[in-house]
Design an enzyme around this catalytic site. Structure first.
Site, mmCIF file in Angstrom:
data_model
loop_
_atom_site.group_PDB
_atom_site.id
_atom_site.type_symbol
_atom_site.label_atom_id
_atom_site.label_comp_id
_atom_site.label_asym_id
_atom_site.label_seq_id
_atom_site.Cartn_x
_atom_site.Cartn_y
_atom_site.Cartn_z
ATOM 1 N N ARG A 223 0.851 -1.186 0.000
ATOM 2 C CA ARG A 223 0.000 0.000 0.000
ATOM 3 C C ARG A 223 0.891 1.241 0.000
ATOM 4 N NH1 ARG A 223 -3.704 -2.613 -1.625
ATOM 5 N NH2 ARG A 223 -5.575 -3.207 -0.488
ATOM 6 N N HIS A 271 -1.544 0.957 -9.485
ATOM 7 C CA HIS A 271 -2.249 -0.012 -8.629
ATOM 8 C C HIS A 271 -2.906 -1.115 -9.478
ATOM 9 C CE1 HIS A 271 -4.172 -0.505 -4.409
ATOM 10 N NE2 HIS A 271 -4.137 -1.672 -5.032
#
Ligand code: GLV
Length: 308
Positions: A223, A271
């Site tokens: 993340r 992502h």
């Protein structure tokens, strides 16, 4: 009894079809079209609707549609609600592909060769076997362990680090704060696949970069919140790190004009390292629901006190 899905419509259509065919006894509803909210026992969502206790008073399990559960505000969820992360072979396979691509790129010096190409420079550097490259994966959950197995297949010298001790054959396993220094000291390419929790937020920072061998490189497919951005820029500037491949950042999308966009030492992907694959995930969910019905433990159940 009913199952509610809240998420993108393409996946919803695939799941609706598979549920109807393989578990016709469990009505499958696509949020917000729910006939009787009191019948809802299962919800699959990335972002659940607010006030879950009121929206679905008999909810038993909240399934994340992704591998991560950091998007949930655990304090706002009903206390007894089971939370389950997505564990499914399609998502795991895609992550293994991404990590292998990133590690191979760094191992073979591709960022450097692309910079040379831009300068019109034809210059070779020594070719090293994978066995001489030490890769370290932080996070030994489903994704970390699968990535390590694949990297090992490629011949890399692999180690893993996790909060609590894991024992995987063929992988040197390091655990906890006490063994972090030794793990980092033997790591040329560091891969982050940790869950994001208050403990791991900001873990990829000055302290960790400084403990890696000079010139090491980084892959972050965890993340964005794991990374301290100014510390990465500083480590690249000083040559402590030679390159970074980042699939995640905070916030997403990366802000316009951010120094990462055109940094010569950084490759960015938006992502996309992995994503839940509708077909394989439907099967994994159905298997998990059958386990639940049989009173067996669910696969991917989250320890809410740990946040992962
Ligand atoms: C993606 O980041 C996921 O959590 O599946």
């Amino acid at each position: 009894m009913a199952f509610v899905y809240k998420g993108d419509t393409r996946r919803g259509a695939v799941w609706a079809e598979q549920f109807a065919r393989k578990m016709p006894e469990l009505p499958f509803c696509i949020w917000p079209e729910v006939a009787d909210a009191t019948q809802v026992r299962f919800l699959a969502a990335w972002e659940p609707p607010p006030r879950l206790d009121q929206a679905f008073p008999n909810l038993e399990v909240l399934f994340s549609v992704g591998a991560g559960v950091d998007q949930f505000d655990f304090s706002a969820l009903p206390p007894g609600l089971k939370v389950v992360r997505m564990v499914e072979p399609g998502l795991t396979a895609c992550m293994c592909e991404y990590v292998s691509w990133a590690v191979l790129s760094l191992h073979r010096g591709i960022p450097q060769y692309l910079r040379q190409q831009q300068r019109g420079e034809w210059k070779e550097h020594p070719v090293r076997p994978a066995s001489s490259r030490r890769v370290g994966v932080m996070g030994m959950g489903t994704l970390g362990r699968a990535a390590l197995a694949q990297l090992r297949q490629l011949g890399f010298d692999c180690a893993g680090w996790s909060r609590s001790r894991r024992n995987d054959p063929g992988i040197r396993c390091y655990a906890g704060e006490a063994e972090l220094g030794d793990f980092l000291a033997r790591t040329d390419i560091l891969v982050c696949l940790l869950p994001l929790t208050p403990e791991t937020r900001g873990i990829l920072g000055r302290r960790i970069f400084g403990a890696l061998p000079p010139g090491a490189s980084l892959v972050n497919a965890g993340r964005g919140g794991h990374l301290v951005q100014p510390d990465l820029l500083d480590a690249l500037e000083r040559g402590q790190l030679s390159a970074a491949i980042l699939d995640v950042c905070e916030p997403e999308p990366l802000l316009p004009g951010h120094p990462f966009w055109d940094h010569p030492g950084i490759w960015l992907t938006p992502h996309v390292a992995s994503a839940t694959q509708a077909e394989t995930a439907a099967q994994a969910l159905l298997d998990n629901l059958r386990r639940h019905a049989a009173g067996l433990p669910l696969e991917g159940v989250v320890d809410r006190s740990q946040g992962y």
